[in-house]
Enzyme design. Structure first.
Site, PDB file in Angstrom:
ATOM      1  N   ARG A 154       0.841  -1.210   0.000  1.00 55.99           N
ATOM      2  CA  ARG A 154       0.000   0.000   0.000  1.00 55.99           C
ATOM      3  C   ARG A 154       0.872   1.256   0.000  1.00 55.99           C
ATOM      4  NH1 ARG A 154      -4.050  -2.636   4.494  1.00 55.99           N
ATOM      5  NH2 ARG A 154      -5.623  -3.398   3.026  1.00 55.99           N
ATOM      6  N   HIS A 178       0.956  -4.696  12.300  1.00 55.14           N
ATOM      7  CA  HIS A 178       0.020  -4.578  11.183  1.00 55.14           C
ATOM      8  C   HIS A 178      -1.238  -3.990  11.806  1.00 55.14           C
ATOM      9  CE1 HIS A 178      -2.601  -5.374   7.843  1.00 55.14           C
ATOM     10  NE2 HIS A 178      -3.331  -6.218   8.541  1.00 55.14           N
TER      11      HIS A 178
HETATM   12  N1  NAD Z   1      -3.021  -9.834   7.812  1.00 54.90           N
HETATM   13  C1  NAD Z   1      -3.630  -9.076   6.922  1.00 54.90           C
HETATM   14  O1  NAD Z   1      -2.987  -8.238   6.262  1.00 54.90           O
HETATM   15  C2  NAD Z   1      -5.125  -9.251   6.724  1.00 54.90           C
HETATM   16  C3  NAD Z   1      -5.792  -8.602   5.674  1.00 54.90           C
HETATM   17  C4  NAD Z   1      -7.162  -8.809   5.530  1.00 54.90           C
HETATM   18  C5  NAD Z   1      -7.849  -9.617   6.441  1.00 54.90           C
HETATM   19  N2  NAD Z   1      -7.145 -10.210   7.452  1.00 54.90           N
HETATM   20  C6  NAD Z   1      -7.808 -11.059   8.437  1.00 54.90           C
HETATM   21  O2  NAD Z   1      -8.051 -12.342   7.873  1.00 54.90           O
HETATM   22  C7  NAD Z   1      -9.121 -12.960   8.579  1.00 54.90           C
HETATM   23  C8  NAD Z   1     -10.147 -13.487   7.598  1.00 54.90           C
HETATM   24  O3  NAD Z   1     -10.786 -12.402   6.948  1.00 54.90           O
HETATM   25  P1  NAD Z   1     -11.975 -12.685   5.908  1.00 54.90           P
HETATM   26  O4  NAD Z   1     -12.349 -11.376   5.333  1.00 54.90           O
HETATM   27  O5  NAD Z   1     -11.625 -13.830   5.056  1.00 54.90           O
HETATM   28  O6  NAD Z   1     -13.115 -13.144   6.918  1.00 54.90           O
HETATM   29  P2  NAD Z   1     -14.411 -14.035   6.561  1.00 54.90           P
HETATM   30  O7  NAD Z   1     -15.376 -13.790   7.654  1.00 54.90           O
HETATM   31  O8  NAD Z   1     -14.803 -13.801   5.141  1.00 54.90           O
HETATM   32  O9  NAD Z   1     -13.850 -15.519   6.658  1.00 54.90           O
HETATM   33  C9  NAD Z   1     -13.452 -16.111   7.826  1.00 54.90           C
HETATM   34  C10 NAD Z   1     -13.678 -17.585   7.667  1.00 54.90           C
HETATM   35  O10 NAD Z   1     -13.168 -18.254   8.831  1.00 54.90           O
HETATM   36  C11 NAD Z   1     -14.019 -19.379   9.050  1.00 54.90           C
HETATM   37  N3  NAD Z   1     -13.839 -19.877  10.405  1.00 54.90           N
HETATM   38  C12 NAD Z   1     -14.269 -19.350  11.572  1.00 54.90           C
HETATM   39  N4  NAD Z   1     -13.904 -20.148  12.595  1.00 54.90           N
HETATM   40  C13 NAD Z   1     -13.226 -21.183  12.069  1.00 54.90           C
HETATM   41  C14 NAD Z   1     -12.594 -22.328  12.618  1.00 54.90           C
HETATM   42  N5  NAD Z   1     -12.595 -22.568  13.937  1.00 54.90           N
HETATM   43  N6  NAD Z   1     -12.013 -23.200  11.784  1.00 54.90           N
HETATM   44  C15 NAD Z   1     -12.016 -22.999  10.432  1.00 54.90           C
HETATM   45  N7  NAD Z   1     -12.593 -21.926   9.866  1.00 54.90           N
HETATM   46  C16 NAD Z   1     -13.193 -21.021  10.664  1.00 54.90           C
HETATM   47  C17 NAD Z   1     -15.410 -18.827   8.780  1.00 54.90           C
HETATM   48  O11 NAD Z   1     -16.357 -19.864   8.566  1.00 54.90           O
HETATM   49  C18 NAD Z   1     -15.162 -17.952   7.538  1.00 54.90           C
HETATM   50  O12 NAD Z   1     -15.375 -18.683   6.349  1.00 54.90           O
HETATM   51  C19 NAD Z   1      -9.671 -11.880   9.529  1.00 54.90           C
HETATM   52  O13 NAD Z   1      -9.150 -12.072  10.826  1.00 54.90           O
HETATM   53  C20 NAD Z   1      -9.164 -10.604   8.913  1.00 54.90           C
HETATM   54  O14 NAD Z   1      -9.081  -9.555   9.852  1.00 54.90           O
HETATM   55  C21 NAD Z   1      -5.825 -10.063   7.590  1.00 54.90           C
END
Ligand code: NAD
Length: 322
Positions: A154, A178
Site C-alpha cells: 500500500r 500490522h
Molecule cells: N493480515 C492481513 O494483512 C489481513 C488482511 C485482511 C484480512 N485479514 C484477516 O483475515 C481474517 C479473515 O478475513 P476474511 O475477510 O476472510 O473473513 P471471513 O469472515 O470472510 O472468513 C473467515 C472464515 O473463517 C471461518 N472460520 C471461523 N472459525 C473457524 C474455525 N474454527 N475453523 C475454520 N474456519 C473457521 C469462517 O467460517 C469464515 O469462512 C480476519 O481475521 C481478517 O481480519 C488479515
C-alpha cells in the site's frame, strides 16, 4: 520460479481472504495439492468447485475441501480463519475471538503437518502469530505472520501515484504492528536506489512533511477505507499471501517485512512484529536488524509496547488465552 509439482498447501479459513489467496496461488501454479478447511463446509465446497472450474486455464492442481486429516504433510499451512474487522472495529478488537479459534486450529495442524511452515494471516496478525508460535511448539523460523507485507505494498502504491513511477521500483517498508501503530521507514525509502527526495526533485514532484503525513495516513487507514466501502479487504492480501508462499517455495532469499519473533531488536524482545526478514524454503532465514532513524526507533518501540499490552491482557501466564 519453477513450479513445484508436488507441493501441498492448506488454507484454514475459506472466507474472503482464504478464497482469494487460493485463487492467487492456483493462478500462479504454486501448488499441486490445495486443501481448504473451514467450519462452513458448504461455502468451502462452493469455493473449491468454483476454483476447480478454472482447470482449463491453470497448471494441474488438486483442490479439495477437507478435514484436518486431509491437510496431512502440507508444506505450508495458511491461517485465514476467524472473525474479520467490521466497520469501526480495529484489528485488536478481534483478539479474544480469534485466539480461541486459533486454539482449535493449531493442534490439528501440528498433528497432521508437524514439518510445515505456518503462515498466519488472521488478525490481529502479530498477536495471533505469537500465539500460533506458542501453541505449535514449532521453531520460530517456521511460524510467520503476513506482517506488514500488505501495508508495504500500500505504501509503494501511495508513493508511486504521487511520483508517477512504477510501484515495484519503490523500495521501502512499513514496519511494526500490522495495525494502527505501523509506520513507514522514510529514512530508507528510495526509488531503485535513488533517494526519494532526490528522485522527487528530478521528477518535479513535491516531497515534504505533508507528503509523508498524507501517505502514512492513507496507508494506516487503507483497510478502514476499503471495509467502509465493500465490507472486507481481500485482493491485495491475497496477492501478499501468494508472494510470501512463492518466496518460501522458491527458496528465494528475498526480503519481505513479515511478522517474526523479535529478539534483541532495538531492545525489543519476545514479541511478533513486522520487520524485514529473509525468506527461504525453511521459512525465516534471517531477521534483518536494519539501521533506523531515531524517530523510527521510537515508533517501533511504541508498536511493540501496544502489542505487549494486548498480549499481556489476552494471555494467562502459561500462554493460553484467558
Ligand atoms: N493480515 C492481513 O494483512 C489481513 C488482511 C485482511 C484480512 N485479514 C484477516 O483475515 C481474517 C479473515 O478475513 P476474511 O475477510 O476472510 O473473513 P471471513 O469472515 O470472510 O472468513 C473467515 C472464515 O473463517 C471461518 N472460520 C471461523 N472459525 C473457524 C474455525 N474454527 N475453523 C475454520 N474456519 C473457521 C469462517 O467460517 C469464515 O469462512 C480476519 O481475521 C481478517 O481480519 C488479515
Amino acid at each position: 520460479m519453477e513450479k513445484n509439482r508436488s507441493t501441498k498447501i492448506s488454507i484454514i479459513g475459506a472466507g474472503a481472504v482464504g478464497a482469494t489467496a487460493a485463487y492467487a496461488i492456483v493462478m500462479e501454479g504454486l501448488a499441486s495439492e490445495l486443501v481448504i478447511v473451514d467450519v462452513n463446509k458448504s461455502k468451502t465446497e462452493g469455493e473449491v468447485l468454483d476454483l476447480s472450474h478454472g482447470a482449463g486455464f491453470i497448471k494441474p492442481v488438486n483442490i479439495k475441501s477437507g478435514e484436518y486429516k486431509d491437510t496431512k504433510d502440507s508444506d505450508i499451512v495458511i491461517i485465514t480463519a476467524g472473525a474479520a474487522q467490521k466497520t469501526g472495529e480495529t484489528r485488536i478488537d478481534l483478539v479474544n475471538k480469534n485466539i480461541k479459534i486459533l486454539e482449535s486450529i493449531i493442534p490439528e495442524v501440528v498433528k497432521y503437518s508437524p514439518n510445515s511452515i505456518l503462515l498466519v494471516v488472521s488478525n490481529p496478525v502479530d498477536i495471533l502469530s505469537y500465539v500460533a508460535y506458542e501453541l505449535s511448539g514449532f521453531p520460530k523460523e517456521r511460524v510467520i505472520g503476513s506482517g506488514t507485507v500488505l501495508d508495504t505494498s500500500r505504501l509503494k502504491y501511495e508513493i508511486s501515484k504521487r511520483l508517477n513511477v512504477d510501484a515495484r521500483d519503490v523500495q521501502t517498508y512499513i514496519m511494526g504492528e500490522h495495525g494502527d501503530t505501523e509506520f513507514p521507514v522514510w529514512s530508507l525509502t528510495n526509488i531503485q536506489g535513488i533517494k526519494i527526495d532526490e528522485y522527487a526533485k528530478e521528477a518535479n514532484c513535491k516531497y515534504d512533511e505533508d507528503f509523508r503525513y498524507e501517505v502514512h495516513e492513507n496507508v494506516k487507514n487503507a483497510a478502514y477505507e476499503v471495509i467502509n466501502r465493500k465490507g472486507a479487504t481481500f485482493y491485495a492480501i491475497g496477492l501478499s499471501i501468494k508472494r510470501i508462499v512463492e518466496a518460501i517455495l522458491g527458496d528465494e532469499k528475498c526480503i519481505l517485512p513479515v511478522s517474526v519473533l523479535i529478539e534483541d531488536y532495538y531492545g525489543i524482545n519476545d514479541i511478533y512484529l513486522g520487520v524485514p526478514a529473509i525468506i527461504g524454503r525453511n521459512g525465516i532465514d534471517k531477521v534483518l536488524k536494519i539501521n533506523l532513524a531515531d524517530d523510527e526507533v521510537l515508533r517501533l518501540k511504541k508498536s511493540a509496547n501496544v502489542l505487549e499490552g494486548v498480549l499481556k491482557s489476552s494471555l494467562s501466564e502459561d500462554g493460553i488465552a484467558i
